[in-house]
Enzyme design. Structure first.
Site, PDB file in Angstrom:
ATOM      1  N   ARG A  82      12.777   4.138  -4.003  1.00 53.98           N
ATOM      2  CA  ARG A  82      11.407   4.504  -3.660  1.00 53.98           C
ATOM      3  C   ARG A  82      11.455   5.197  -2.293  1.00 53.98           C
ATOM      4  O   ARG A  82      12.026   4.673  -1.339  1.00 53.98           O
ATOM      5  CB  ARG A  82      10.552   3.257  -3.547  1.00 53.98           C
ATOM      6  CG  ARG A  82       9.162   3.590  -3.069  1.00 53.98           C
ATOM      7  CD  ARG A  82       8.390   2.344  -2.703  1.00 53.98           C
ATOM      8  NE  ARG A  82       7.048   2.706  -2.272  1.00 53.98           N
ATOM      9  CZ  ARG A  82       6.278   1.904  -1.562  1.00 53.98           C
ATOM     10  NH1 ARG A  82       6.707   0.717  -1.195  1.00 53.98           N
ATOM     11  NH2 ARG A  82       5.079   2.277  -1.217  1.00 53.98           N
ATOM     12  N   ASN A 110      13.840  -0.582  -3.079  1.00 47.06           N
ATOM     13  CA  ASN A 110      12.600  -0.313  -2.352  1.00 47.06           C
ATOM     14  C   ASN A 110      12.792  -0.931  -0.972  1.00 47.06           C
ATOM     15  O   ASN A 110      12.656  -2.137  -0.799  1.00 47.06           O
ATOM     16  CB  ASN A 110      11.433  -0.952  -3.110  1.00 47.06           C
ATOM     17  CG  ASN A 110      10.115  -0.736  -2.408  1.00 47.06           C
ATOM     18  OD1 ASN A 110      10.050  -0.190  -1.304  1.00 47.06           O
ATOM     19  ND2 ASN A 110       9.046  -1.171  -3.047  1.00 47.06           N
ATOM     20  N   GLU A 168       6.344  -0.501  -9.948  1.00 48.14           N
ATOM     21  CA  GLU A 168       6.901   0.743  -9.401  1.00 48.14           C
ATOM     22  C   GLU A 168       8.376   0.890  -9.758  1.00 48.14           C
ATOM     23  O   GLU A 168       8.873   1.991  -9.986  1.00 48.14           O
ATOM     24  CB  GLU A 168       6.720   0.753  -7.879  1.00 48.14           C
ATOM     25  CG  GLU A 168       5.265   0.896  -7.460  1.00 48.14           C
ATOM     26  CD  GLU A 168       4.913   0.131  -6.196  1.00 48.14           C
ATOM     27  OE1 GLU A 168       5.187  -1.098  -6.151  1.00 48.14           O
ATOM     28  OE2 GLU A 168       4.357   0.733  -5.273  1.00 48.14           O
ATOM     29  N   ARG A 204      -3.244  -1.311   9.283  1.00 50.32           N
ATOM     30  CA  ARG A 204      -3.706   0.069   9.526  1.00 50.32           C
ATOM     31  C   ARG A 204      -5.217   0.144   9.333  1.00 50.32           C
ATOM     32  O   ARG A 204      -5.755  -0.534   8.460  1.00 50.32           O
ATOM     33  CB  ARG A 204      -3.005   1.022   8.538  1.00 50.32           C
ATOM     34  CG  ARG A 204      -1.522   1.194   8.821  1.00 50.32           C
ATOM     35  CD  ARG A 204      -0.829   1.921   7.693  1.00 50.32           C
ATOM     36  NE  ARG A 204      -0.147   1.014   6.793  1.00 50.32           N
ATOM     37  CZ  ARG A 204       0.315   1.346   5.577  1.00 50.32           C
ATOM     38  NH1 ARG A 204       0.128   2.560   5.131  1.00 50.32           N
ATOM     39  NH2 ARG A 204       0.937   0.453   4.843  1.00 50.32           N
ATOM     40  N   HIS A 264       1.278   5.724  -2.721  1.00 51.89           N
ATOM     41  CA  HIS A 264       1.277   4.720  -3.803  1.00 51.89           C
ATOM     42  C   HIS A 264       1.372   5.382  -5.180  1.00 51.89           C
ATOM     43  O   HIS A 264       0.959   4.821  -6.194  1.00 51.89           O
ATOM     44  CB  HIS A 264       0.011   3.826  -3.757  1.00 51.89           C
ATOM     45  CG  HIS A 264      -0.090   3.002  -2.511  1.00 51.89           C
ATOM     46  ND1 HIS A 264      -1.238   2.898  -1.773  1.00 51.89           N
ATOM     47  CD2 HIS A 264       0.834   2.259  -1.868  1.00 51.89           C
ATOM     48  CE1 HIS A 264      -1.023   2.114  -0.730  1.00 51.89           C
ATOM     49  NE2 HIS A 264       0.238   1.714  -0.764  1.00 51.89           N
TER      50      HIS A 264
END
Ligand code: ADP
Length: 399
Positions: free
Chosen positions: A94, A9, A380, A242, A182
């Protein structure tokens, strides 16, 4: 000789990895996890085993480890020292954006890499590093198959209205639609719902992935119905740097009224807004919660306000809600943020159990609560390992 698979990742300043091992004659299981962080500034390699015991913790040479390729070299050196002569059978990655085409994991080929590179403008914070890591592995381990797993895939197949961006058809035909992100985290949560909360797993569940990036996913029967992120990972909730949902007129004003160029606007939207922009102090929720600065408190207030508002919107999409699940850095570790979001959602019939919330659950709601609330740590990497193993015909991966 044991076989192993690597899950990667890759981010802008960190490269996280997980090693899944298959002892001779056995099945896949997670053996260790680690990361190189501070890439380009003060790189450090940290690795822990399955019981969270440290296997490595060392400062790396900042000149030598300055990008994804050199970070991967450092990881490869450690892997050789720790895993000796074991074989790497596969590398799973990922990848944040899979665009319209990748509705599931993809075996990496030069043509796939080109397609992923073309999506970089849609995820400038992540995609360049995801692609760089794939390219670095292709150079370092040219004979090892790689699989790309996408954060967008879990959201494919939603109702048309949930994917629509209401702009003219020629723009939509060029791929402008709501994708959602996600997805690897949501896929993991969906996979464990039947064990964690069998009574509501197949009902209407909102999952709140609250980390540096933050979003929510509305699931019905463990499938995505809608989510707060859209065409890019800028929409919806307030995030570390963000803004989340923003009137597009503000963006026009940045260009036309304030004369900013595209690069400056991109930097503002991806790196200078959200918790950092509001507080002027930090993008780290821990720092904000510890701060007495009114601007830091305002940032936290807005984060909670926005989360509660999105829960209301998704509850309406689902026609009601049976369970709320918190996950990722803030969702798993901050009782205060969970409590405040749950209290703001009390009108839905959610009664928080403060003691259970302090202990981090897994159940956070009182026994009689009409809507239950939960903490479920995400994984994940396990989802990526499973997809990688399945795509290459290897046996199933376990945590
Ligand atoms: P990512 O993987 O997107 O980088 P994470 O899921 O690791 O993000 O989440 C990072 C966020 O989690 C940071 O804002 C950090 O402050 C927050 N976080 C981690 N631990 C805690 C905690 N104990 N209390 C509040 N926030 C926390």
């Amino acid at each position: 000789m044991d076989d192993y698979a690597i899950v990667i990742n890759a981010g802008s300043s960190s490269l996280k990895f997980c090693i899944f091992q298959r002892p001779e004659g056995g099945g896949w299981r997670q053996d260790s996890r680690g990361q190189v962080d501070g890439i380009g500034t003060a790189p450090r390699l940290r690795v822990t085993d399955g019981e969270s015991h440290a296997l490595a913790d060392s400062q790396l040479d900042a000149h030598a480890v300055r990008d994804a390729t050199s970070a991967l070299d450092a990881v490869a050196t450690w892997l050789r020292s720790h895993y000796g002569r074991s074989r790497v059978l596969a590398v799973g990655h990922r990848v944040v954006h899979g665009g319209a085409r990748f509705t599931g994991p993809a075996r990496v080929t030069p043509a796939v890499i080109d397609e992923l590179r073309a999506l970089i403008p849609l995820a400038p914070l992540h995609q360049p590093y995801n692609v760089a890591a794939i390219e670095a592995v292709a150079v370092a381990l040219p004979d090892v198959p790689q699989v790309a797993c996408f954060d967008t895939s879990f959201h494919r197949g939603r109702p048309e209205v949930a994917e629509l961006v209401p702009l003219p058809k020629n723009i939509r035909d060029a791929g402008v639609q709501r994708y959602g992100f996600h997805g690897l985290s949501y896929e993991y949560i969906a996979s464990v719902l039947p064990q964690v909360m069998p009574e509501v797993a197949h009902g209407r569940v909102i999952v709140a992935h609250l980390g540096s990036g933050a979003s929510m996913c509305a699931m019905k029967d463990r499938r995505c119905v809608d989510s707060t992120l859209g065409f890019t990972a800028l929409d919806g909730l307030c995030m570390g740097t963000r803004p989340g949902a923003l009137d597009p007129g503000v963006v026009l004003h940045l260009f036309q009224g304030l004369g900013l160029d595209a690069g400056a606007v991109e930097t503002m939207l991806y790196k200078k807004s959200g918790l950092l922009g509001i507080s002027g102090v930090s993008n780290d929720m821990r720092v904000l919660l510890d701060s007495a600065d009114p601007a830091a408190q305002l940032a936290v207030d807005y984060f909670v306000y926005r989360a509660a508002k999105e829960i209301g919107a998704l509850a309406s999409v689902l026609g009601g809600i049976d369970a709320l699940v918190f996950t990722a850095g803030i969702g798993e570790n901050s009782p205060e943020i969970r409590r405040r979001i749950c209290e703001s959602s009390a009108w839905l019939g959610l009664e928080i159990d403060l003691e259970a919330n302090r202990r981090s659950g897994p159940r956070l709601s009182r026994p009689g609560s009409r809507v239950s609330a939960w903490v479920v740590p995400t994984n994940e990497e396990l989802i990526i390992a499973r997809h990688t193993a399945a795509m290459l015909g290897l046996a199933e991966a376990r945590a």
